[in-house]
Design an enzyme around this catalytic site. Structure first.
Site, PDB file in Angstrom:
ATOM      1  N   PHE A 388       6.015  51.074  48.728  1.00 14.99           N
ATOM      2  CA  PHE A 388       6.702  51.558  49.922  1.00 14.99           C
ATOM      3  C   PHE A 388       7.087  53.024  49.715  1.00 14.99           C
ATOM      4  O   PHE A 388       7.743  53.370  48.734  1.00 14.99           O
ATOM      5  CB  PHE A 388       7.948  50.740  50.192  1.00 14.99           C
ATOM      6  CG  PHE A 388       7.678  49.359  50.760  1.00 14.99           C
ATOM      7  CD1 PHE A 388       6.393  48.839  50.784  1.00 14.99           C
ATOM      8  CD2 PHE A 388       8.708  48.586  51.250  1.00 14.99           C
ATOM      9  CE1 PHE A 388       6.143  47.574  51.299  1.00 14.99           C
ATOM     10  CE2 PHE A 388       8.482  47.330  51.771  1.00 14.99           C
ATOM     11  CZ  PHE A 388       7.191  46.810  51.795  1.00 14.99           C
ATOM     12  N   GLU A 389       6.685  53.857  50.634  1.00 14.27           N
ATOM     13  CA  GLU A 389       6.977  55.287  50.554  1.00 14.27           C
ATOM     14  C   GLU A 389       7.613  55.750  51.863  1.00 14.27           C
ATOM     15  O   GLU A 389       7.923  54.939  52.740  1.00 14.27           O
ATOM     16  CB  GLU A 389       5.691  56.067  50.262  1.00 14.27           C
ATOM     17  CG  GLU A 389       5.012  55.660  48.957  1.00 14.27           C
ATOM     18  CD  GLU A 389       3.732  56.432  48.668  1.00 14.27           C
ATOM     19  OE1 GLU A 389       3.475  57.440  49.361  1.00 14.27           O
ATOM     20  OE2 GLU A 389       2.966  56.016  47.773  1.00 14.27           O
TER      21      GLU A 389
END
Length: 602
Positions: A388-389
């Site tokens: 997750f970014e």
């Protein structure tokens, strides 16, 4: 300041500043000097490096200015060979720092003065040359650090007969005994301890079952090398120049049984890489069957949501129009089975740069579990990687304790991952690839902060990692595309060399107080849970380092050898290995990253 840029032009401004400090010496009367004390310990290096902390120094018998020993320190391209000593001083007082040096670009200075830090230096001293500078301490300054160093790549320098003269501080007293000693994390082989800071302490001695096992400068440590299912007693004493305090009250801890965690069927040292399975770019498409056997964990990039908040994850393989050499679904599934038969793990990676996932509701959480399970089952995968970014994870303003998260996107993600782990059992491989902003930055900042105004994403992965630490197979933080990050030495570290990777990994293996709060200590991970994330080539991401820097990183962390300026808090031969973005880019670069790993570990 950018050291590389600074290194191309000799620091003429420092020469001017040093010259301006010299006349102040003459203003000090001889009567005042006669009343002063020399506060430096072992300024002539007659007792070796006792009292000094040096990155690349030793003592020699020749040349010396007086006595039988002098300091010799050798800078290289990434280390200026700094030697330092911290001394106790009086506030609002004037001090004179003097030393004799030989060599090119030798510096003598003081920092932490509370007013203006000072430095004197010489561009070239073919024989012993005296350097002198003065400073006045601030109204609350009680400690000052004296240092000498050379300049990058300019050769060895020598120093002898250093002194710091000024008002003494009177008879020193040992500090008080530490209070608040407690355990924060206990595994089968380690116990993490924290305690309350003691005014006037310069360090702390840690005792296990009555024997001193280490000395640390902070208010936490992890005692390793313990036996499973064994009770241990711990105490801590505060230390300063006058000696050691009485010991704290005793706390006891019993280590966990077994190995302290599971790492499903991975080799002792593993190579992890991302395979572009859903897209093509300048690196070209690589078929899963063509991935060399060196790669132990293959993350299929990427599963992405149908919308940011849906939780509905889809894995759409690269179309023929974009990837002309893409294999069929049947060939792809056969390649998965072949890799697994060879002992490799194949995971679906969720997220990436474009795949923002925010599980804002329990409905989205449940959809996430269902859709991810469908992908795993369809392709027969070994597990899941969370990448997750962007804005996938952030903390609400009232979410201030990583141990008890309240933000829905955090709570729902933890719940979803625990559900998947329970569904597939102990052999389920769970990995995470956060950016440094979401992990190590938490040492300084957590969420919006006590007074608001900070980026709510700061440290936002910490509650997820902490809640799943017993289920987590690997954490491989992306040590790339990162700004400067403060390490446990309270210095900023930047990409481009081994130092950054060493400092960032040391934080994971040592643990740290979140946002500087000793009562909210993030416990260390086991070394077998940690791999270091690096770009495979200069095309793959900012922060690429040469094979030599990769080797330096591994040497320092696993053998405490070949280290630079950062002093690690331990040695971890069980460090799991390396992760890279990406397998495709490494193939494009002639498999340089893979060959470096194989040359070191295989």
């Amino acid at each position: 300041m950018d050291r590389a840029r600074f290194g191309r032009v000799r620091p003429l401004a420092l020469l001017t500043a040093a010259a301006l400090t010299l006349p102040g010496t003459a203003a000090l009367s001889s009567a005042a000097r006669a009343a002063d004390a020399d506060l430096l310990r072992n300024g002539g290096f007659e007792a070796g490096l006792d009292g000094w902390t040096c990155t690349a120094g030793t003592t020699v018998g020749s040349p010396v200015r007086s006595g039988t020993s002098a300091l010799r320190a050798t800078p290289d391209g990434g280390d200026n060979a700094r030697c330092s000593q911290t001394v106790t001083v009086r506030p609002d007082s004037t001090y004179t720092l003097t030393g004799h040096v030989r060599g090119s670009y030798v510096h003598l200075g003081a920092s932490g003065t509370g007013t203006t830090d000072v430095s004197a230096w010489t561009q070239s001293a073919t024989d012993w040359q005296q350097l002198t500078t003065t400073f006045r301490t601030g109204p609350s300054t009680t400690r000052v650090t004296v240092h000498t160093h050379g300049w990058y790549g300019t050769g060895a320098y020598h120093a002898d007969d250093l002194s710091l003269t000024g008002p003494g501080t009177g008879p020193a007293q040992p500090p008080a005994a530490p209070a608040g000693l407690k355990t924060e994390a206990v595994t089968a082989s380690s116990v993490t301890l924290t305690w309350t800071a003691v005014p006037g302490a310069t360090g702390y001695a840690v005792y296990r079952d009555g024997a001193k096992v280490r000395t640390v400068t902070g208010t936490s440590t992890t005692v390793t090398g313990l036996a499973p299912s064994t009770a241990y007693a711990f105490q801590v004493a505060a230390v300063n120049d006058a000696g050691e305090s009485a010991r704290s009250a005793t706390v006891t801890a019993t280590t966990a049984p077994g190995s302290g965690g599971t790492t499903p069927h991975l080799p002792p040292h593993a190579l992890v890489g991302y395979l572009h399975a859903t897209f093509a770019n300048g690196s070209g498409y690589t078929r899963l069957a063509d991935v060399p056997d060196s790669w132990d964990v293959i993350d299929l990039a990427f599963g992405e949501p149908t919308s940011v908040t849906s939780g509905d994850i889809r894995f759409t393989r690269c179309p023929v129009t974009e990837c002309p050499n893409v294999e069929s679904d049947a060939e792809f599934k056969a390649a998965v089975k072949a890799k697994q038969a060879a002992g490799k793990k194949v995971l679906i990676s969720i997220g990436g740069q474009n795949g923002q996932v925010r599980l804002t509701t329990t409905t989205a959480r449940d959809t996430f579990v269902t859709s991810v399970s469908k992908i795993i089952d369809e392709y027969g995968l070994d597990g899941l990687d969370i990448d997750f970014e962007g804005h996938s994870l952030s903390l609400d303003a009232d979410d201030t304790d990583f141990r008890n998260p309240r933000t829905p996107v955090i709570v729902n993600l933890i719940s979803a991952l625990k559900t998947l782990k329970a569904k597939y059992g102990d052999d389920f491989v769970l990995t995470m690839a956060p950016e440094t902003f979401f992990v190590q930055l938490g040492y300084q900042h957590y969420g919006t902060g006590k007074w608001g105004g900070q980026d709510p994403r700061a440290g936002a992965y910490l509650p997820v990692i902490h809640a799943l630490r017993d289920d987590l197979t690997l954490l491989h933080v992306q040590d790339y595309n990162s700004g400067p990050v403060m390490g446990l030495d309270n210095q900023y570290h930047s990409m481009g060399g081994a130092d950054f990777h060493i400092a960032m990994t040391d934080m994971l293996l040592t643990g740290f107080p979140v946002a500087g709060d000793p009562d909210r200590f993030f416990p260390p991970l086991r070394p077998d849970q940690v791999a270091i994330g690096m770009p495979a080539t200069t095309h793959a991401g900012n922060g690429h380092v040469s094979p030599a820097e990769v080797v330096k990183t591994l040497d320092c962390l696993t053998r405490k050898a070949n280290c630079g300026s950062y002093a690690t808090h331990g040695t971890w031969p069980d460090l799991r290995g390396l992760m890279t973005w990406s397998i495709n880019w490494d193939r494009f670069g002639g498999w340089e990253f893979q060959r470096t790993f194989d040359g070191y570990f295989r």
